[in-house]
Design an enzyme around this catalytic site. Structure first.
Site, PDB file in Angstrom:
ATOM      1  N   HIS A   1      22.864  79.740  67.238  1.00 45.66           N
ATOM      2  CA  HIS A   1      23.428  80.772  67.402  1.00 45.66           C
ATOM      3  C   HIS A   1      23.935  81.943  65.928  1.00 45.66           C
ATOM      4  O   HIS A   1      24.776  81.708  65.363  1.00 45.66           O
ATOM      5  CB  HIS A   1      24.828  81.335  68.249  1.00 45.66           C
TER       6      HIS A   1
ATOM      7  N   GLU B   1      18.817  76.751  72.211  1.00 42.94           N
ATOM      8  CA  GLU B   1      20.154  78.429  72.528  1.00 42.94           C
ATOM      9  C   GLU B   1      20.151  79.058  71.328  1.00 42.94           C
ATOM     10  O   GLU B   1      20.849  79.682  71.354  1.00 42.94           O
ATOM     11  CB  GLU B   1      21.934  78.233  72.164  1.00 42.94           C
TER      12      GLU B   1
ATOM     13  N   ASN C   1      24.393  67.790  71.156  1.00 44.55           N
ATOM     14  CA  ASN C   1      24.113  68.817  71.426  1.00 44.55           C
ATOM     15  C   ASN C   1      25.040  70.162  70.010  1.00 44.55           C
ATOM     16  O   ASN C   1      26.301  69.512  70.288  1.00 44.55           O
ATOM     17  CB  ASN C   1      24.016  69.999  72.155  1.00 44.55           C
TER      18      ASN C   1
ATOM     19  N   GLU D   1      29.227  69.707  71.482  1.00 44.66           N
ATOM     20  CA  GLU D   1      30.034  70.019  70.127  1.00 44.66           C
ATOM     21  C   GLU D   1      31.329  69.519  70.033  1.00 44.66           C
ATOM     22  O   GLU D   1      32.532  69.541  70.369  1.00 44.66           O
ATOM     23  CB  GLU D   1      30.180  71.588  70.592  1.00 44.66           C
TER      24      GLU D   1
ATOM     25  N   ASP E   1      19.914  82.608  69.612  1.00 40.45           N
ATOM     26  CA  ASP E   1      19.797  83.958  69.588  1.00 40.45           C
ATOM     27  C   ASP E   1      19.974  84.657  68.939  1.00 40.45           C
ATOM     28  O   ASP E   1      20.756  84.003  67.552  1.00 40.45           O
ATOM     29  CB  ASP E   1      21.091  85.017  71.131  1.00 40.45           C
TER      30      ASP E   1
HETATM   31  O1  G3I Z   1      32.583  82.026  87.109  1.00 42.61           O
HETATM   32  C1  G3I Z   1      33.818  83.290  86.857  1.00 42.61           C
HETATM   33  C2  G3I Z   1      33.722  84.332  88.137  1.00 42.61           C
HETATM   34  O2  G3I Z   1      33.559  83.350  88.543  1.00 42.61           O
HETATM   35  C3  G3I Z   1      34.937  85.252  86.922  1.00 42.61           C
HETATM   36  O3  G3I Z   1      34.754  86.676  88.628  1.00 42.61           O
HETATM   37  C4  G3I Z   1      34.085  85.934  85.659  1.00 42.61           C
HETATM   38  C5  G3I Z   1      34.783  87.008  84.950  1.00 42.61           C
HETATM   39  O4  G3I Z   1      34.739  87.229  83.994  1.00 42.61           O
HETATM   40  O5  G3I Z   1      33.761  84.928  85.040  1.00 42.61           O
HETATM   41  C6  G3I Z   1      33.039  84.063  85.082  1.00 42.61           C
HETATM   42  O6  G3I Z   1      33.212  82.526  84.198  1.00 42.61           O
HETATM   43  C7  G3I Z   1      32.354  83.440  82.816  1.00 42.61           C
HETATM   44  C8  G3I Z   1      31.224  81.978  83.064  1.00 42.61           C
HETATM   45  O7  G3I Z   1      30.697  82.357  81.846  1.00 42.61           O
HETATM   46  C9  G3I Z   1      29.918  82.598  84.018  1.00 42.61           C
HETATM   47  O8  G3I Z   1      29.365  83.660  83.954  1.00 42.61           O
HETATM   48  C10 G3I Z   1      33.311  82.394  82.055  1.00 42.61           C
HETATM   49  O9  G3I Z   1      34.017  83.977  81.686  1.00 42.61           O
HETATM   50  C11 G3I Z   1      32.720  82.919  80.790  1.00 42.61           C
HETATM   51  O10 G3I Z   1      33.832  82.456  79.601  1.00 42.61           O
HETATM   52  C12 G3I Z   1      31.336  82.436  80.571  1.00 42.61           C
HETATM   53  O11 G3I Z   1      30.533  81.931  79.802  1.00 42.61           O
HETATM   54  C13 G3I Z   1      30.302  81.290  79.153  1.00 42.61           C
HETATM   55  C14 G3I Z   1      30.414  80.226  78.042  1.00 42.61           C
HETATM   56  O12 G3I Z   1      29.001  78.908  77.484  1.00 42.61           O
HETATM   57  C15 G3I Z   1      31.604  79.769  78.229  1.00 42.61           C
HETATM   58  O13 G3I Z   1      31.966  79.230  76.984  1.00 42.61           O
HETATM   59  C16 G3I Z   1      28.804  82.056  78.889  1.00 42.61           C
HETATM   60  O14 G3I Z   1      28.574  82.501  80.130  1.00 42.61           O
HETATM   61  C17 G3I Z   1      27.209  80.843  78.309  1.00 42.61           C
HETATM   62  O15 G3I Z   1      26.666  81.541  78.381  1.00 42.61           O
HETATM   63  C18 G3I Z   1      28.276  80.070  77.351  1.00 42.61           C
HETATM   64  O16 G3I Z   1      27.363  79.278  76.862  1.00 42.61           O
HETATM   65  C19 G3I Z   1      26.830  78.002  75.635  1.00 42.61           C
HETATM   66  C20 G3I Z   1      27.136  76.858  75.136  1.00 42.61           C
HETATM   67  O17 G3I Z   1      27.735  76.649  77.009  1.00 42.61           O
HETATM   68  C21 G3I Z   1      27.482  76.416  74.944  1.00 42.61           C
HETATM   69  N1  G3I Z   1      26.555  77.017  73.374  1.00 42.61           N
HETATM   70  C22 G3I Z   1      27.651  77.910  73.627  1.00 42.61           C
HETATM   71  C23 G3I Z   1      27.318  78.987  74.669  1.00 42.61           C
HETATM   72  C24 G3I Z   1      27.376  80.655  73.825  1.00 42.61           C
HETATM   73  O18 G3I Z   1      28.885  80.512  74.114  1.00 42.61           O
END
Ligand code: G3I
Length: 399
Positions: A292, A319, A256, A215, A321
């Site tokens: 996405h 990715e 990516n 990105e 969906d």
């Molecule tokens: O690890 C913490 C945890 O300790 C806490 O309790 C919890 C509370 O909300 O948050 C946890 O972190 C989260 C993390 O995922 C792990 O679950 C973050 O808040 C959350 O923002 C994070 O979201 C991820 C996101 O990237 C961040 O930008 C998604 O799971 C993940 O699927 C998503 O993946 C991205 C790709 O890497 C890049 N392209 C877009 C895609 C979708 O956004």
């Protein structure tokens, strides 16, 4: 007699060669004249009649159990795992390397979820959704932690699934020490190189591919303003790719991004960068198209994937969906089935497109509702791990 004739044909098609192919290297197939044995720790596995590959481990997913062109069920939902023909098997039968899914560490304690994910005929490839990102792997400068990433890498290995590493350099999920330290260009360049080299090197021989740069562009095709670009200009890109290549020469190295699924300014920016990098001899092997997407609003993927492929790099949908407004109606799910089919058919139709990854296979663990309020139902399996019509759409796309 018949057996002997088949064996003779096989020998003629796959001549013996003394050298070994590296992990992920080709080791057989019609017309292949290179090595037919694999480096230690990998096994020559038939992907299709034209391509066999050295996959890590001593076993790989068995071949498809039935023809993808004649799915045994046209009404997904009738069994917990869906139609008898499975998604990775169908992708491989279509000449691709894999159909895969993202997953996350917390999901691996969900037995019903894991029972579907670990099926190599359904998912031939795994991407860690979070646990190989910078905040997870180098939370403090020089302190690397691979516990979460290793769990997912080991899951993939145990189930004969390919691994895509995700990711090395991204503006998001960065620890504060990277964003707030005010590093000068020389120090930040070293930080980028050390991070990419160490993380990619840790998984050397285990990853089919890495999203090295994630990105980097705005939707209008300008460079994203982040600590990397603002400090180093474009130079962080070759620095990251070179460190990754040195750390694992066999991994395919990708840039990516999202919103590059159809023609437009951002897709052009990625194309131009890839052309420039290749002209400069920077090691880049692939373009990851995140995908996405939104039900009923697909861009022209077939055109854009072909355009990326014409640059001489491989292409992957990384990715996928396809979200909608909740609750999803039956008509929406039918349209979603058609949309999944269109995306998969676009990959199938482009020789350089190696595979497709869904950003988790089930709505139970989709990122979408957390980010887009009131939207979701984006994955091929529903909240209850039941296959949706989208599963049949994917099979139709590979057929
Ligand atoms: O690890 C913490 C945890 O300790 C806490 O309790 C919890 C509370 O909300 O948050 C946890 O972190 C989260 C993390 O995922 C792990 O679950 C973050 O808040 C959350 O923002 C994070 O979201 C991820 C996101 O990237 C961040 O930008 C998604 O799971 C993940 O699927 C998503 O993946 C991205 C790709 O890497 C890049 N392209 C877009 C895609 C979708 O956004």
């Amino acid at each position: 007699m018949k057996l002997a004739a088949s064996f003779a044909t096989l020998v003629a098609l796959v001549p013996f060669a003394a050298a070994q192919s590296p992990v992920w290297g080709q080791c057989g197939g019609i017309g292949w004249t290179g090595p037919t044995t694999c480096a230690a720790g990998s096994t020559c596995t038939v992907s299709n009649p034209y391509y066999s590959q050295c996959l890590p481990g001593s076993s790989a997913p068995p071949p498809p159990s039935s023809s993808p062109s004649s799915p045994t069920s046209s009404s997904p939902g009738s069994s917990p795992t869906g139609p008898a023909t499975k998604l990775n098997a169908a992708a491989v039968a279509a000449g691709k390397k894999y159909f895969g899914s993202a997953t996350d560490n917390n999901e691996l304690s969900d037995t019903a979820y894991v029972n579907i994910l670990k099926d190599g005929q359904q998912f031939g490839q795994i991407t860690p959704a979070n646990s190989m990102k910078w905040d997870a792997t180098e939370p403090n400068r020089g302190q690397f932690t691979f516990t979460g990433g290793d769990q997912i890498a080991n899951f993939a290995k145990a189930n004969g699934q390919l691994l895509r590493g995700h990711n090395c350099v991204w503006y998001n999920q960065l620890p504060g020490w990277v964003t707030n330290s005010g590093f000068n260009s020389s120090t930040l360049s070293s930080v980028v190189s050390t991070h990419c080299g160490t993380v990619v090197g840790h998984y050397k021989g285990q990853a089919y591919a890495w999203d090295v740069i994630n990105e980097a562009f705005n939707d209008d095709g300008t460079w994203r303003s982040d600590v990397f670009y603002n400090t180093l200009g474009q130079a962080f890109v070759p620095t990251a790719f070179q460190a990754a290549r040195a750390a694992d020469p066999d991994a395919k190295l990708y840039i990516n991004d999202y919103n590059i699924e159809g023609p437009g300014a951002k897709a052009n920016a990625v194309s131009n960068l890839v052309s420039t990098l290749k002209a400069q001899g920077v090691p880049i092997d692939g373009i990851g198209v995140q995908a996405h997407l939104i039900v009923g609003q697909l861009p022209n993927l077939a055109q854009q994937l072909a355009s990326f492929g014409s640059l001489g790099v491989e292409v992957a949908i990384t990715e996928l969906d396809i979200r909608t407004t909740l609750p999803a109606s039956s008509a929406t799910l039918q349209q979603q089935q058609r949309d999944y089919q269109t995306v998969i058919a676009a990959c199938k139709g482009v020789a350089g497109c190696v595979g497709v990854t869904v950003w988790d296979y089930t709505d139970k663990y989709s990122w979408v509702p957390n980010t887009f309020s009131g939207q979701g139902a984006a994955c091929p399996w529903d909240q209850n791990l039941q296959p949706k019509p989208a599963v049949q759409g994917i099979l139709n796309g590979w057929a």
